[in-house]
Design an enzyme around this catalytic site. Structure first.
Site, PDB file in Angstrom:
ATOM      1  N   GLU A   1       0.811  -1.195  -0.014  1.00 41.47           N
ATOM      2  CA  GLU A   1       0.103  -0.148  -0.027  1.00 41.47           C
ATOM      3  C   GLU A   1       1.135   1.248   0.082  1.00 41.47           C
ATOM      4  O   GLU A   1       1.651   1.403   0.955  1.00 41.47           O
ATOM      5  CB  GLU A   1      -0.838  -0.070   1.277  1.00 41.47           C
ATOM      6  CG  GLU A   1      -2.136   0.842   1.149  1.00 41.47           C
ATOM      7  CD  GLU A   1      -1.798   2.209   1.789  1.00 41.47           C
ATOM      8  OE1 GLU A   1      -1.254   3.347   0.993  1.00 41.47           O
ATOM      9  OE2 GLU A   1      -1.890   2.368   2.959  1.00 41.47           O
TER      10      GLU A   1
ATOM     11  N   CYS B   1      -2.387   8.659   3.218  1.00 43.75           N
ATOM     12  CA  CYS B   1      -2.216   8.257   1.858  1.00 43.75           C
ATOM     13  C   CYS B   1      -3.840   8.597   1.069  1.00 43.75           C
ATOM     14  O   CYS B   1      -4.043   8.803   0.299  1.00 43.75           O
ATOM     15  CB  CYS B   1      -2.040   7.059   1.772  1.00 43.75           C
ATOM     16  SG  CYS B   1      -0.092   6.580   2.291  1.00 43.75           S
TER      17      CYS B   1
END
Length: 464
Positions: free
Chosen positions: A234, A268
């Site tokens: 990720e 993020c």
């Protein structure tokens, strides 16, 4: 970088640690390997009991660990407490649901017969020790969303946390120990990034998961690929926040503020690029920039602080460079764009900022802005909004605001992202898969998809 707690609100070094080397790393790898050989045979009821106990301890520790996180990386204390509560919730969710998520699957009787067998089953078995390379921005949540499913699946964990959150990293090892997990089921490795490759190449480590930068992801994926080991990555995100003409503009602007500055803008999945239909652009821009400018910047330990410091001096310098270059190239500052008054000479603060007139040639358009900086784009129609949204190397999540179901269907079909959140901001929940496409990585965390990432999916077939 040194393994140390440095308070980003004032730059003071609070505690330093020596990195583990040689014999200590080997001892921990051997302990993890031995622990897996026995822990893998425990039943779901025992795993759930242990994880539930850890969740209870985390609830008891919430105030203390929240303060530790805030001192280490600067998130507002109220958000730190919420992160700890979210982790305990996710642990209980996996304790409750893991057995059904990993239940044996039986192919149809017709397919079994066609295969020439009498019966067959697909079974999920644990892989072994999993190395987790984790970032500082959500120092508890990023780890728990890997650890809870991994432990419930029968794996054991090895944590290499970011070097600026060592106290949180050590707390996590102690949490699982106090919960009663056998020695070696979850261990923290206080190591620098240079030690990761040798550990990942060790045959006792069976897989890896990384949340972090694209360069870090490339490095781990390269080594894991060479060793033919499974990985979940990720990486970064530059999530679009699309507001179309039929949207509730007032609500969209209100939510946009939280979506941009959560965790001091260092997330993020924070919305970063705000793409607004021209018919509602001016109304949205005014509401959004006014609300951003009104946010209270201050000491992250203060209850009323809404935006604290960035986690590091380097992080602020990088953000400043992106903003300054954009302004030099023609971007317009609607609010912020500088170090806030009162924090010029202490801490790593940056004012909540909104930039308009951003173009695709600017570096800020293509790179992730990790801090409280939003970029505004004007779109003539849905087609242009989609083009701007997909004009990024990242594809983590996305946010869309519209009351038109046909527009929703089109956006869900054509946005290049791992998630589409309609009339709301992106958030993670243990029941929903989490991850991205393009340079935001691959694989999924959370939900049934996440717990199966580190399982040996085994076909068991019996002859007639």
């Amino acid at each position: 970088m040194p393994i140390a707690t440095v308070n980003p609100a004032n730059g003071e070094t609070l505690k330093t640690y020596e990195a583990m080397h040689g014999e200590e790393i080997e001892r921990r790898l051997a302990t993890a390997d031995a622990a897996f050989r026995t822990y893998r045979t425990t039943g779901f009821a025992e795993r759930a009991r242990l994880l539930g106990r850890a969740a209870g301890l985390l609830d008891e520790d919430r105030d203390d660990i929240a303060r530790t996180m805030t001192l280490e990386m600067g998130k507002p204390i109220a958000q730190a407490r919420a992160e700890a509560a979210k982790c305990a919730k996710a642990m209980r969710w996996y304790a409750e649901h893991a057995e059904e998520l990993l239940a044996d699957e039986e192919p149809s009787a017709a397919d079994v017969k066609d295969s020439g067998g009498s019966r067959a089953v697909v079974r999920y078995r644990p892989l072994g020790p999993v190395l987790a390379v984790m970032p500082w921005n959500f120092p508890l949540w990023q780890v728990i969303r890997f650890a809870a499913p991994a432990l419930m699946a029968g794996n054991v964990g090895l944590l290499k946390h970011a070097s600026n959150v060592p106290q949180t990293a050590l707390y996590l090892e102690d949490l699982f120990r106090r919960a009663g997990y056998p020695e070696g089921c979850f261990q923290t490795l206080l190591i620098g990034s240079g030690a990761v490759e040798d550990i990942l190449r060790d045959p006792r480590v069976r897989a890896a998961t990384l949340t972090g930068s694209e360069p870090a992801g490339r490095a781990v994926a390269s080594v894991a690929g060479d060793e033919v080991k499974r990985t979940v990555l990720e990486l970064g995100g530059s999530d679009p926040y699309i507001v179309l003409a039929s949207a509730d503009v007032e609500r969209a602007a209100q939510v946009a503020v939280t979506a941009r500055v959560q965790n001091n803008g260092q997330s993020c999945i924070a919305a970063k690029r705000f793409i607004v239909h021209t018919d509602v652009f001016d109304a949205f821009a005014e509401r959004f920039s006014t609300a951003m400018a009104a946010l209270k910047v201050g000491d992250p330990l203060a209850e009323d602080t809404e935006v604290g410091p960035l986690s590091s001096e380097r992080g602020r310098e990088d953000l400043e460079a992106l903003v300054d270059e954009a302004v030099e190239s023609g971007a317009t500052i609607l609010c912020g764009g500088e170090r806030p008054e009162g924090f010029m000479d202490r801490g790593w603060y940056y004012a909540p900022t909104v930039l308009a007139d951003v173009t695709s040639e600017m570096r800020i358009h293509q790179e992730e802005t990790f801090g409280p900086v939003a970029t505004l784009y004007r779109a003539a129609d849905l087609e242009e909004a989609l083009a701007i949204a997909n004009d990024t190397p990242f594809g983590l999540s996305s946010n869309v605001w519209t009351r038109d179901e046909a527009e929703v269907d089109r956006l869900v079909r054509d946005l290049e992202a791992g998630g589409v959140f309609v009339n709301g901001m992106t958030a993670s929940h243990p029941a929903f898969p989490f991850g991205g496409v393009k340079r935001s990585g691959y694989g999924r965390e959370l939900s049934g998809h996440g717990i199966r990432e580190f399982c040996n999916i085994t076909t068991v077939w019996h002859g007639a």
